[in-house]
Enzyme design. Sequence first.
Site, PDB file in Angstrom:
ATOM      1  N   CYS A 126       4.804   3.721  -2.569  1.00  0.00           N
ATOM      2  CA  CYS A 126       4.644   2.756  -1.465  1.00  0.00           C
ATOM      3  C   CYS A 126       5.711   1.673  -1.500  1.00  0.00           C
ATOM      4  O   CYS A 126       6.333   1.355  -0.478  1.00  0.00           O
ATOM      5  CB  CYS A 126       3.256   2.147  -1.494  1.00  0.00           C
ATOM      6  SG  CYS A 126       2.628   1.822  -3.130  1.00  0.00           S
ATOM      7  N   HIS A 234       1.988  -4.735   0.288  1.00  0.00           N
ATOM      8  CA  HIS A 234       2.961  -5.142  -0.722  1.00  0.00           C
ATOM      9  C   HIS A 234       4.032  -6.029  -0.070  1.00  0.00           C
ATOM     10  O   HIS A 234       4.429  -5.777   1.069  1.00  0.00           O
ATOM     11  CB  HIS A 234       3.657  -3.915  -1.318  1.00  0.00           C
ATOM     12  CG  HIS A 234       2.793  -3.052  -2.188  1.00  0.00           C
ATOM     13  ND1 HIS A 234       1.544  -3.431  -2.658  1.00  0.00           N
ATOM     14  CD2 HIS A 234       3.011  -1.796  -2.657  1.00  0.00           C
ATOM     15  CE1 HIS A 234       1.037  -2.449  -3.385  1.00  0.00           C
ATOM     16  NE2 HIS A 234       1.892  -1.445  -3.413  1.00  0.00           N
TER      17      HIS A 234
HETATM   18  C1  2RA Z   1       0.712   0.741  -7.018  1.00  0.00           C
HETATM   19  N1  2RA Z   1       2.576   1.864  -5.952  1.00  0.00           N
HETATM   20  O1  2RA Z   1       0.798  -0.107  -6.131  1.00  0.00           O
HETATM   21  C2  2RA Z   1       1.516   2.013  -6.923  1.00  0.00           C
HETATM   22  C3  2RA Z   1       0.662   3.204  -6.673  1.00  0.00           C
HETATM   23  N2  2RA Z   1       0.016   3.165  -5.441  1.00  0.00           N
HETATM   24  O2  2RA Z   1      -0.024   0.622  -8.014  1.00  0.00           O
END
Ligand code: 2RA
Length: 329
Positions: A126, A234
């Site tokens: 991601c 994120h």
């Molecule tokens: C996380 N990108 O955010 C990794 C797995 N989804 O932990």
Amino acid sequence: MKVAVVGATGLVGEVMLKVLAERNFPVSELIPVASERSIGKLITYKGKDYKVVGMQDAINLKPNIALFSAGGGTSLEWAPKFAEAGITVIDNSSAWRMDQSKQLVVPEINAHHLTSEDKIIANPNCSTIQMVVALAPLHKKYKIKRIVVSTYQSITGTGVKAVKQLENELAGIKGEMAYPYPIHQNAIPHCDVFEENGYTKEEMKLVRETQKILDDRTIAVTATAVRIPTSGGHSESVNVEFENDFDISEVKQLLNASDGIVVQDNIDVNTYPMPIYANGKDDVFVGRIRRDGSQPNTLNMWIVSDNLRKGAATNTIQIAEYLLESKLL
Ligand code: 2RA
């Protein structure tokens, strides 16, 4: 189109079902697949109930495509079995991403490399997806030399256990820990496990996957991945040095003109991307675009995206849509 969703009861699996329905993907029959303990559970999709089945039963039902989000171990064991049965697999785990024979795909960037021979296709991590979506058009124009990225990652990236840990901490309940420390009012510089070189797997994914997706091993990348108590998506602070100089307004025009990117950048009215607004959306939001005066040909930017959507489920389904549109399915 018979579609298997492997890991249908997990966070990403649930979002995959939501996105399949939202985008009207032509699902003639849904095959929800999960671990033994979930077999027999009912999953409702578009008003119809479907029973969760096990892996071999799913293969026997002969889906055209299988969307995996069930962890690396399950994928390493079962993706080849699905592929051998003629089922195209799009896998969200890290199991196949760095396999030289497998495509690592972000449709806006490199779906055109896909062929009917690709029966196991890797969905990138991601935090990599949102960064390369934003950087790919700039790489094409100015050629990236080096990337320094710090991530501020949602607890949903870890899964249900992490969401529960934060809920418990907020409610003052002692419960199972997804992290080595409390996540409430904290920032944990430890996403995934540490490698020999002192970086975490999450940080090395940003290095290795970026070079593979942009097809340029000369791009230098260094990363710090941090977990924070948010759940909408994120966020990433990215410092990028190019081989060639740029004009900031041209950079913004390029980003605005690129598929999947929304520029939110007006500091006069406090406009910049934030997870609370990216949550539930499929775009990659870019802001705080500014020249880094400390060295030539370098800029800073802030990139936010919903890690469960464009970072996982939506990117996976966009790959499936590309395969369908290109008659590769
Ligand atoms: C996380 N990108 O955010 C990794 C797995 N989804 O932990």
